[in-house]
Motif scaffolding. Sequence first.
Motif, PDB file in Angstrom:
ATOM      1  N   ASN A 147       9.312  88.174 -32.078  1.00  0.00           N
ATOM      2  CA  ASN A 147       8.111  87.687 -32.761  1.00  0.00           C
ATOM      3  C   ASN A 147       8.130  86.159 -32.109  1.00  0.00           C
ATOM      4  OD1 ASN A 147       7.130  89.738 -34.128  1.00  0.00           O
ATOM      5  ND2 ASN A 147       8.021  89.298 -35.996  1.00  0.00           N
ATOM      6  N   ASP A 148       9.484  85.347 -31.885  1.00  0.00           N
ATOM      7  CA  ASP A 148       9.299  84.295 -31.341  1.00  0.00           C
ATOM      8  C   ASP A 148       8.598  84.148 -29.913  1.00  0.00           C
ATOM      9  OD1 ASP A 148      10.416  83.033 -33.647  1.00  0.00           O
ATOM     10  OD2 ASP A 148      12.295  83.130 -32.818  1.00  0.00           O
ATOM     11  N   LEU A 149       9.042  85.367 -29.222  1.00  0.00           N
ATOM     12  CA  LEU A 149       8.281  85.321 -27.759  1.00  0.00           C
ATOM     13  C   LEU A 149       6.880  85.625 -28.074  1.00  0.00           C
ATOM     14  CD1 LEU A 149      11.047  87.746 -25.891  1.00  0.00           C
ATOM     15  CD2 LEU A 149      10.459  85.319 -25.505  1.00  0.00           C
ATOM     16  N   LEU A 150       6.258  86.429 -28.823  1.00  0.00           N
ATOM     17  CA  LEU A 150       5.087  86.714 -29.070  1.00  0.00           C
ATOM     18  C   LEU A 150       4.248  85.383 -29.349  1.00  0.00           C
ATOM     19  CD1 LEU A 150       5.117  90.308 -30.862  1.00  0.00           C
ATOM     20  CD2 LEU A 150       4.359  89.821 -28.613  1.00  0.00           C
ATOM     21  N   LEU A 151       4.822  84.558 -30.476  1.00  0.00           N
ATOM     22  CA  LEU A 151       3.953  83.342 -30.773  1.00  0.00           C
ATOM     23  C   LEU A 151       4.131  82.539 -29.476  1.00  0.00           C
ATOM     24  CD1 LEU A 151       5.699  83.140 -34.452  1.00  0.00           C
ATOM     25  CD2 LEU A 151       3.260  83.508 -33.631  1.00  0.00           C
ATOM     26  N   ALA A 152       5.065  82.633 -28.844  1.00  0.00           N
ATOM     27  CA  ALA A 152       5.043  81.705 -27.538  1.00  0.00           C
ATOM     28  C   ALA A 152       4.226  81.767 -26.527  1.00  0.00           C
ATOM     29  CB  ALA A 152       6.493  81.616 -27.104  1.00  0.00           C
ATOM     30  N   ALA A 153       3.969  83.232 -26.623  1.00  0.00           N
ATOM     31  CA  ALA A 153       2.656  83.580 -25.505  1.00  0.00           C
ATOM     32  C   ALA A 153       1.350  83.661 -26.361  1.00  0.00           C
ATOM     33  CB  ALA A 153       3.145  84.824 -24.971  1.00  0.00           C
ATOM     34  N   ASP A 154       1.140  83.169 -27.117  1.00  0.00           N
ATOM     35  CA  ASP A 154      -0.213  82.955 -28.108  1.00  0.00           C
ATOM     36  C   ASP A 154      -0.397  84.382 -28.695  1.00  0.00           C
ATOM     37  OD1 ASP A 154      -0.367  80.279 -27.872  1.00  0.00           O
ATOM     38  OD2 ASP A 154      -1.407  80.741 -25.976  1.00  0.00           O
ATOM     39  N   TYR A 155       0.606  85.355 -28.891  1.00  0.00           N
ATOM     40  CA  TYR A 155       0.223  86.637 -29.646  1.00  0.00           C
ATOM     41  C   TYR A 155       0.641  86.592 -31.006  1.00  0.00           C
ATOM     42  CZ  TYR A 155      -0.372  88.539 -24.995  1.00  0.00           C
ATOM     43  OH  TYR A 155      -0.995  88.987 -23.624  1.00  0.00           O
ATOM     44  N   LEU A 156       0.163  87.395 -31.818  1.00  0.00           N
ATOM     45  CA  LEU A 156       0.353  87.542 -33.183  1.00  0.00           C
ATOM     46  C   LEU A 156       1.622  88.219 -33.219  1.00  0.00           C
ATOM     47  CD1 LEU A 156      -2.929  88.424 -34.903  1.00  0.00           C
ATOM     48  CD2 LEU A 156      -1.906  86.427 -35.066  1.00  0.00           C
ATOM     49  N   PRO A 157       2.717  87.716 -34.531  1.00  0.00           N
ATOM     50  CA  PRO A 157       3.945  88.442 -34.374  1.00  0.00           C
ATOM     51  C   PRO A 157       3.707  89.744 -35.005  1.00  0.00           C
ATOM     52  CG  PRO A 157       3.329  86.806 -36.234  1.00  0.00           C
ATOM     53  CD  PRO A 157       2.566  86.704 -35.309  1.00  0.00           C
ATOM     54  N   ILE A 158       4.715  90.840 -35.039  1.00  0.00           N
ATOM     55  CA  ILE A 158       4.532  92.125 -35.391  1.00  0.00           C
ATOM     56  C   ILE A 158       5.535  92.263 -36.734  1.00  0.00           C
ATOM     57  CG2 ILE A 158       4.927  94.499 -34.926  1.00  0.00           C
ATOM     58  CD1 ILE A 158       4.349  94.012 -32.137  1.00  0.00           C
ATOM     59  N   HIS A 159       4.929  92.591 -37.730  1.00  0.00           N
ATOM     60  CA  HIS A 159       5.693  92.915 -39.031  1.00  0.00           C
ATOM     61  C   HIS A 159       5.683  94.441 -39.310  1.00  0.00           C
ATOM     62  CE1 HIS A 159       6.425  88.550 -39.458  1.00  0.00           C
ATOM     63  NE2 HIS A 159       5.327  88.184 -39.207  1.00  0.00           N
ATOM     64  N   TYR A 160       6.784  94.891 -39.009  1.00  0.00           N
ATOM     65  CA  TYR A 160       6.848  96.369 -39.528  1.00  0.00           C
ATOM     66  C   TYR A 160       7.208  96.672 -40.941  1.00  0.00           C
ATOM     67  CZ  TYR A 160       6.549  97.260 -34.310  1.00  0.00           C
ATOM     68  OH  TYR A 160       5.960  97.424 -33.287  1.00  0.00           O
ATOM     69  N   GLU A 161       7.952  95.695 -41.677  1.00  0.00           N
ATOM     70  CA  GLU A 161       8.547  95.928 -42.968  1.00  0.00           C
ATOM     71  C   GLU A 161       8.103  94.750 -43.797  1.00  0.00           C
ATOM     72  OE1 GLU A 161       9.134  98.616 -43.677  1.00  0.00           O
ATOM     73  OE2 GLU A 161       9.719  99.520 -41.517  1.00  0.00           O
ATOM     74  N   LEU A 162       8.390  94.882 -45.078  1.00  0.00           N
ATOM     75  CA  LEU A 162       8.019  93.871 -46.120  1.00  0.00           C
ATOM     76  C   LEU A 162       9.320  93.126 -46.445  1.00  0.00           C
ATOM     77  CD1 LEU A 162       5.565  95.453 -48.329  1.00  0.00           C
ATOM     78  CD2 LEU A 162       4.986  93.910 -46.710  1.00  0.00           C
ATOM     79  N   GLU A 163       9.303  91.882 -46.680  1.00  0.00           N
ATOM     80  CA  GLU A 163      10.625  91.146 -47.134  1.00  0.00           C
ATOM     81  C   GLU A 163      10.234  90.150 -48.361  1.00  0.00           C
ATOM     82  OE1 GLU A 163      10.527  88.096 -43.426  1.00  0.00           O
ATOM     83  OE2 GLU A 163      12.129  90.078 -43.525  1.00  0.00           O
ATOM     84  N   GLY A 164      11.333  89.700 -48.631  1.00  0.00           N
ATOM     85  CA  GLY A 164      11.095  88.628 -49.663  1.00  0.00           C
ATOM     86  C   GLY A 164      10.115  88.840 -50.964  1.00  0.00           C
ATOM     87  N   ARG A 165       9.370  88.086 -51.297  1.00  0.00           N
ATOM     88  CA  ARG A 165       8.743  88.274 -52.364  1.00  0.00           C
ATOM     89  C   ARG A 165       7.491  89.470 -52.301  1.00  0.00           C
ATOM     90  NH1 ARG A 165       8.399  88.744 -57.516  1.00  0.00           N
ATOM     91  NH2 ARG A 165       6.372  88.511 -58.553  1.00  0.00           N
ATOM     92  N   SER A 166       7.052  89.569 -51.132  1.00  0.00           N
ATOM     93  CA  SER A 166       6.188  90.804 -50.658  1.00  0.00           C
ATOM     94  C   SER A 166       6.751  92.210 -51.123  1.00  0.00           C
ATOM     95  CB  SER A 166       5.677  90.951 -49.167  1.00  0.00           C
ATOM     96  OG  SER A 166       4.809  89.779 -49.148  1.00  0.00           O
ATOM     97  N   LEU A 167       8.138  92.278 -50.646  1.00  0.00           N
ATOM     98  CA  LEU A 167       8.771  93.498 -50.846  1.00  0.00           C
ATOM     99  C   LEU A 167       9.129  93.686 -52.431  1.00  0.00           C
ATOM    100  CD1 LEU A 167      10.521  95.905 -50.104  1.00  0.00           C
ATOM    101  CD2 LEU A 167      12.462  94.397 -49.688  1.00  0.00           C
ATOM    102  N   GLU A 168       9.596  92.607 -53.159  1.00  0.00           N
ATOM    103  CA  GLU A 168       9.493  92.772 -54.650  1.00  0.00           C
ATOM    104  C   GLU A 168       8.263  93.236 -55.269  1.00  0.00           C
ATOM    105  OE1 GLU A 168      10.603  88.858 -55.999  1.00  0.00           O
ATOM    106  OE2 GLU A 168      12.579  88.891 -54.834  1.00  0.00           O
ATOM    107  N   LEU A 169       7.153  92.560 -54.883  1.00  0.00           N
ATOM    108  CA  LEU A 169       5.878  92.987 -55.340  1.00  0.00           C
ATOM    109  C   LEU A 169       5.691  94.491 -55.058  1.00  0.00           C
ATOM    110  CD1 LEU A 169       3.631  90.044 -54.803  1.00  0.00           C
ATOM    111  CD2 LEU A 169       4.425  90.700 -56.844  1.00  0.00           C
ATOM    112  N   ALA A 170       5.914  94.878 -53.868  1.00  0.00           N
ATOM    113  CA  ALA A 170       5.752  96.490 -53.344  1.00  0.00           C
ATOM    114  C   ALA A 170       6.753  97.376 -54.168  1.00  0.00           C
ATOM    115  CB  ALA A 170       5.852  96.540 -52.102  1.00  0.00           C
TER     116      ALA A 170
END
Length: 214
Positions: free
Chosen positions: A16-39
């Motif tokens: 995702n750091d590479l994607l952001l450096a190339a002006d692409y959106l990062p890819i998130h396949y899984e939830l984490e943190g508070r989003s995971l807790e809510l799910a």
Amino acid sequence: MIHIAEYLECTSDERNDLLLAADYLPIHYELEGRSLELALEQAQQIMSNLPFPAMIITHTLDIKGLNEPFRHLFDIPSDFSIRPRSTFDAESFGQWESHAIYGIQAFKRYNMFSRYDHWYKKLIDRFRKYDDLNKYWSVQPKDSSNEVEHSRIILARMGAMAGLVPIRYKKIHISVSSPMYPGIEVYLPIDEPGRRVFEYLGCPAECQKNAFNK
């Protein structure tokens, strides 16, 4: 960029750091943190209203919850290992082996872009202790049809004092968010003995009839 990240064996964060450096959106396949807790909280609420055996599972294959029908069907906690009751003859062993191979390959496909992540390596190191995983890790399924449609066999009880009888059931996956996980695995009867066992577990008769006829 994805191919470059794969060639460099990048973790998900590094990719995702590479994607952001190339002006692409990062890819998130899984939830984490508070989003995971809510799910997970949402999954618990949904599962509490399900009339069939069900469990909540994450992308790391961690079980985050079981309902009472599931505990009774699989004799949890007295018999958490259901292998002996799922491989009691040649037919049941063949189905168990088919499900095991399909499950391993599905896990690898789903997490193909996470295989350099710490959690993935840690999970595989833990699984490598099991002979069956090493045996089936590189084996491809013989049947390319949808595994969801295939039945499974287990020895189950039709009553408190009854002996074990073979029943057939199937498993469906319910996602509670945009990623596939966390999700709820729900078990449905697909033959008459299974219907009677599920009725003993307290599943509503009309729901069992609908599931049985599908």
